[in-house]
Scaffold this motif. Structure first.
Motif, PDB file in Angstrom:
ATOM      1  N   MET A  38       2.480  -3.181  -2.621  1.00  0.00           N
ATOM      2  CA  MET A  38       1.997  -4.426  -3.172  1.00  0.00           C
ATOM      3  C   MET A  38       0.518  -4.617  -2.871  1.00  0.00           C
ATOM      4  O   MET A  38      -0.182  -5.225  -3.661  1.00  0.00           O
ATOM      5  CB  MET A  38       2.787  -5.596  -2.608  1.00  0.00           C
ATOM      6  CG  MET A  38       4.179  -5.713  -3.151  1.00  0.00           C
ATOM      7  SD  MET A  38       4.847  -7.312  -2.783  1.00  0.00           S
ATOM      8  CE  MET A  38       4.890  -7.978  -4.402  1.00  0.00           C
ATOM      9  N   PHE A  39       0.103  -4.109  -1.706  1.00  0.00           N
ATOM     10  CA  PHE A  39      -1.316  -4.239  -1.397  1.00  0.00           C
ATOM     11  C   PHE A  39      -2.153  -3.402  -2.357  1.00  0.00           C
ATOM     12  O   PHE A  39      -3.260  -3.776  -2.715  1.00  0.00           O
ATOM     13  CB  PHE A  39      -1.592  -3.830   0.057  1.00  0.00           C
ATOM     14  CG  PHE A  39      -1.094  -4.823   1.063  1.00  0.00           C
ATOM     15  CD1 PHE A  39      -1.620  -6.093   1.109  1.00  0.00           C
ATOM     16  CD2 PHE A  39      -0.088  -4.492   1.943  1.00  0.00           C
ATOM     17  CE1 PHE A  39      -1.167  -7.021   2.021  1.00  0.00           C
ATOM     18  CE2 PHE A  39       0.379  -5.406   2.857  1.00  0.00           C
ATOM     19  CZ  PHE A  39      -0.161  -6.671   2.900  1.00  0.00           C
ATOM     20  N   ARG A  40      -1.615  -2.259  -2.787  1.00  0.00           N
ATOM     21  CA  ARG A  40      -2.325  -1.410  -3.732  1.00  0.00           C
ATOM     22  C   ARG A  40      -2.505  -2.144  -5.064  1.00  0.00           C
ATOM     23  O   ARG A  40      -3.565  -2.078  -5.678  1.00  0.00           O
ATOM     24  CB  ARG A  40      -1.560  -0.112  -3.940  1.00  0.00           C
ATOM     25  CG  ARG A  40      -2.320   0.888  -4.781  1.00  0.00           C
ATOM     26  CD  ARG A  40      -1.581   2.171  -4.917  1.00  0.00           C
ATOM     27  NE  ARG A  40      -1.291   2.698  -3.582  1.00  0.00           N
ATOM     28  CZ  ARG A  40      -0.698   3.850  -3.350  1.00  0.00           C
ATOM     29  NH1 ARG A  40      -0.326   4.589  -4.360  1.00  0.00           N
ATOM     30  NH2 ARG A  40      -0.463   4.253  -2.135  1.00  0.00           N
ATOM     31  N   LEU A  41      -1.469  -2.864  -5.502  1.00  0.00           N
ATOM     32  CA  LEU A  41      -1.570  -3.637  -6.735  1.00  0.00           C
ATOM     33  C   LEU A  41      -2.602  -4.749  -6.595  1.00  0.00           C
ATOM     34  O   LEU A  41      -3.393  -5.001  -7.514  1.00  0.00           O
ATOM     35  CB  LEU A  41      -0.208  -4.230  -7.095  1.00  0.00           C
ATOM     36  CG  LEU A  41      -0.146  -5.131  -8.325  1.00  0.00           C
ATOM     37  CD1 LEU A  41      -0.532  -4.343  -9.571  1.00  0.00           C
ATOM     38  CD2 LEU A  41       1.227  -5.714  -8.474  1.00  0.00           C
TER      39      LEU A  41
ATOM     40  N   ILE B   2      -5.235  -4.768  -4.609  1.00  0.00           N
ATOM     41  CA  ILE B   2      -6.575  -4.170  -4.617  1.00  0.00           C
ATOM     42  C   ILE B   2      -6.971  -3.744  -6.021  1.00  0.00           C
ATOM     43  O   ILE B   2      -8.113  -3.939  -6.442  1.00  0.00           O
ATOM     44  CB  ILE B   2      -6.620  -2.987  -3.630  1.00  0.00           C
ATOM     45  CG1 ILE B   2      -6.517  -3.511  -2.206  1.00  0.00           C
ATOM     46  CG2 ILE B   2      -7.891  -2.162  -3.804  1.00  0.00           C
ATOM     47  CD1 ILE B   2      -6.301  -2.440  -1.170  1.00  0.00           C
ATOM     48  N   THR B   3      -6.037  -3.190  -6.777  1.00  0.00           N
ATOM     49  CA  THR B   3      -6.321  -2.782  -8.156  1.00  0.00           C
ATOM     50  C   THR B   3      -6.715  -3.978  -9.009  1.00  0.00           C
ATOM     51  O   THR B   3      -7.677  -3.902  -9.783  1.00  0.00           O
ATOM     52  CB  THR B   3      -5.092  -2.084  -8.765  1.00  0.00           C
ATOM     53  OG1 THR B   3      -4.736  -0.969  -7.947  1.00  0.00           O
ATOM     54  CG2 THR B   3      -5.376  -1.606 -10.173  1.00  0.00           C
ATOM     55  N   LEU B   4      -5.987  -5.075  -8.888  1.00  0.00           N
ATOM     56  CA  LEU B   4      -6.315  -6.269  -9.660  1.00  0.00           C
ATOM     57  C   LEU B   4      -7.670  -6.842  -9.244  1.00  0.00           C
ATOM     58  O   LEU B   4      -8.417  -7.348 -10.078  1.00  0.00           O
ATOM     59  CB  LEU B   4      -5.220  -7.325  -9.488  1.00  0.00           C
ATOM     60  CG  LEU B   4      -3.921  -7.031 -10.225  1.00  0.00           C
ATOM     61  CD1 LEU B   4      -2.841  -8.006  -9.787  1.00  0.00           C
ATOM     62  CD2 LEU B   4      -4.118  -7.102 -11.721  1.00  0.00           C
TER      63      LEU B   4
ATOM     64  N   ALA C 273      -4.321 -11.275  -8.378  1.00  0.00           N
ATOM     65  CA  ALA C 273      -4.504 -10.518  -7.136  1.00  0.00           C
ATOM     66  C   ALA C 273      -4.215 -11.391  -5.918  1.00  0.00           C
ATOM     67  O   ALA C 273      -3.594 -10.936  -4.953  1.00  0.00           O
ATOM     68  CB  ALA C 273      -5.919  -9.958  -7.065  1.00  0.00           C
ATOM     69  N   LYS C 274      -4.643 -12.654  -5.956  1.00  0.00           N
ATOM     70  CA  LYS C 274      -4.377 -13.558  -4.842  1.00  0.00           C
ATOM     71  C   LYS C 274      -2.884 -13.812  -4.691  1.00  0.00           C
ATOM     72  O   LYS C 274      -2.360 -13.812  -3.576  1.00  0.00           O
ATOM     73  CB  LYS C 274      -5.111 -14.887  -5.045  1.00  0.00           C
ATOM     74  CG  LYS C 274      -6.555 -14.816  -4.687  1.00  0.00           C
ATOM     75  CD  LYS C 274      -7.276 -16.145  -4.551  1.00  0.00           C
ATOM     76  CE  LYS C 274      -6.743 -17.302  -5.296  1.00  0.00           C
ATOM     77  NZ  LYS C 274      -7.626 -18.488  -5.237  1.00  0.00           N
TER      78      LYS C 274
END
Length: 53
Positions: free
Chosen positions: A1-4, A6-8, A31-32
């Motif tokens: 989920m952290f990767r998503l 960061i991507t956003l 992202a938030k």
């Protein structure tokens, strides 16, 4: 989920640089939300792991 998250965030930065303000705001908001959900799930998993021992 952290990767998503960061991507956003990266998408939001790139959209802001290229002048797409609406897309940047939407991506930053998403992202938030994903980041806060990931933090809550992480804390829950820490608490559940602590109770099992």
């Amino acid at each position: 989920m952290f990767r998503l998250s960061i991507t956003l965030f990266i998408v939001a930065i790139l959209a802001g640089i290229f002048g797409f303000g609406g897309i940047a705001a939407s991506a930053a908001g998403a992202a938030k939300i994903v980041f806060y959900i990931a933090i809550v799930l992480f804390i829950i998993s820490l608490l559940m792991g602590g109770f099992k021992k």
